[in-house]
Design an enzyme around this catalytic site. Sequence first.
Site, PDB file in Angstrom:
ATOM      1  N   LYS A 126       2.435  -3.928   6.222  1.00 12.90           N
ATOM      2  CA  LYS A 126       2.762  -3.991   4.809  1.00 12.90           C
ATOM      3  C   LYS A 126       4.277  -3.890   4.562  1.00 12.90           C
ATOM      4  CE  LYS A 126      -1.166  -4.739   2.887  1.00 12.90           C
ATOM      5  NZ  LYS A 126      -1.378  -6.016   2.157  1.00 12.90           N
TER       6      LYS A 126
ATOM      7  N   SER B 215       0.851  -1.193   0.000  1.00 12.09           N
ATOM      8  CA  SER B 215       0.000   0.000   0.000  1.00 12.09           C
ATOM      9  C   SER B 215       0.884   1.239   0.000  1.00 12.09           C
ATOM     10  CB  SER B 215      -0.889  -0.002   1.243  1.00 12.09           C
ATOM     11  OG  SER B 215      -1.465   1.263   1.458  1.00 12.09           O
ATOM     12  N   SER B 216       0.356   2.323  -0.524  1.00 10.63           N
ATOM     13  CA  SER B 216       1.108   3.578  -0.540  1.00 10.63           C
ATOM     14  C   SER B 216       1.316   4.142   0.865  1.00 10.63           C
ATOM     15  CB  SER B 216       0.396   4.619  -1.408  1.00 10.63           C
ATOM     16  OG  SER B 216      -0.912   4.877  -0.909  1.00 10.63           O
ATOM     17  N   CYS B 217       0.564   3.629   1.852  1.00  9.88           N
ATOM     18  CA  CYS B 217       0.725   4.150   3.216  1.00  9.88           C
ATOM     19  C   CYS B 217       2.034   3.715   3.863  1.00  9.88           C
ATOM     20  CB  CYS B 217      -0.453   3.750   4.099  1.00  9.88           C
ATOM     21  SG  CYS B 217      -0.470   2.020   4.555  1.00  9.88           S
TER      22      CYS B 217
ATOM     23  N   TYR C  50      -1.229  -0.643   9.999  1.00 11.61           N
ATOM     24  CA  TYR C  50      -1.377  -1.234   8.672  1.00 11.61           C
ATOM     25  C   TYR C  50      -0.097  -1.052   7.861  1.00 11.61           C
ATOM     26  CZ  TYR C  50      -3.413  -2.211   4.067  1.00 11.61           C
ATOM     27  OH  TYR C  50      -3.680  -2.725   2.820  1.00 11.61           O
TER      28      TYR C  50
ATOM     29  N   HIS D  79     -12.915   3.249   2.457  1.00 16.78           N
ATOM     30  CA  HIS D  79     -12.025   4.325   2.051  1.00 16.78           C
ATOM     31  C   HIS D  79     -12.857   5.501   1.535  1.00 16.78           C
ATOM     32  CE1 HIS D  79      -9.003   0.975   1.863  1.00 16.78           C
ATOM     33  NE2 HIS D  79      -8.311   1.902   2.479  1.00 16.78           N
TER      34      HIS D  79
END
Length: 299
Positions: free
Chosen positions: A127, A94-96, A123, A166
């Site tokens: 990841k 994920s981009s997070c 999260y 989201h």
Amino acid sequence: MVGSAIVRKLEADGHETIITRTSSELDLRNQEAVASFFDTERPDYVFLAAAKVGGILANNIYRAEFLYDNLMIEANIIHSAYKSGVTKLLFLGSSCIYPKMAEQPLKEEYLLSGFLEPTNEPYAIAKIAGIKLCEAYRSQYGANFISAMPTNLYGPNDNYNLQGSHVLPALIRKFHEAKINDQPTVEVWGTGSPRREFLHADDLADACVYLMNSYDGEQFVNIGTGEDVTIRELAEMVQKAVGYEGELRWDSSKPDGTPRKLMDVSRLHAMGWKHTTDLGDGIERTYQDFLANEVLYVE
């Protein structure tokens, strides 16, 4: 959403032996169950798209679940894939994973260069662990495990539960319900100023299959559009697609999250892949899918 999009892409490409399980059929947090699945099915290629996901609210409330569930899912699958001799595995992150205040656009090498956004830190940590697991199994065992980091996603089979969704699906549901109930205003979280990038799930699926077929590198790869909009602009696009004519009310007491998350997708573009779905068109298609499946999506 992502898993079903990958299956659609594989089927469209002519693949017939596609092995899937729903979460009710196989608890990926259960190491013994996952090991048994791999021993029985012996898949050659694995797309690891399963995860516990949600927006700012869910990430911030269920911090232990987001960390534990995602760690267990990825550790069990990656280890069992290695033990059963899987030819290749693609892990989706994920981009997070990127630091909250990282320079924009987000390059792959910015990983672990600063502090994470607090609201989704559990999260993100899970990841990042998945990325590092793939790197470690490649380094120690020679496993052909690759990773890709998608930007924010939307499309068919999204989660429209307002407590865990989201931003884009949440806006679709809010505007739709406001429209049919003749509500004069719709409340939206934050100031509307953060910028976000959005990729249609079918484009992500196409990129995943592309990478599975053509990429074997250790470095994970960003998947996105390289274009972003403000949350305010996004809300206005969704409002138009839904046909809601009331007003937006911004609740600035609610968190904005990371100011900006724009992916640098130059590495993927250089490989020869680029998205094809325009955001406006994609939102309209997604709303039509929501209307066709509203009974399922809002339960």
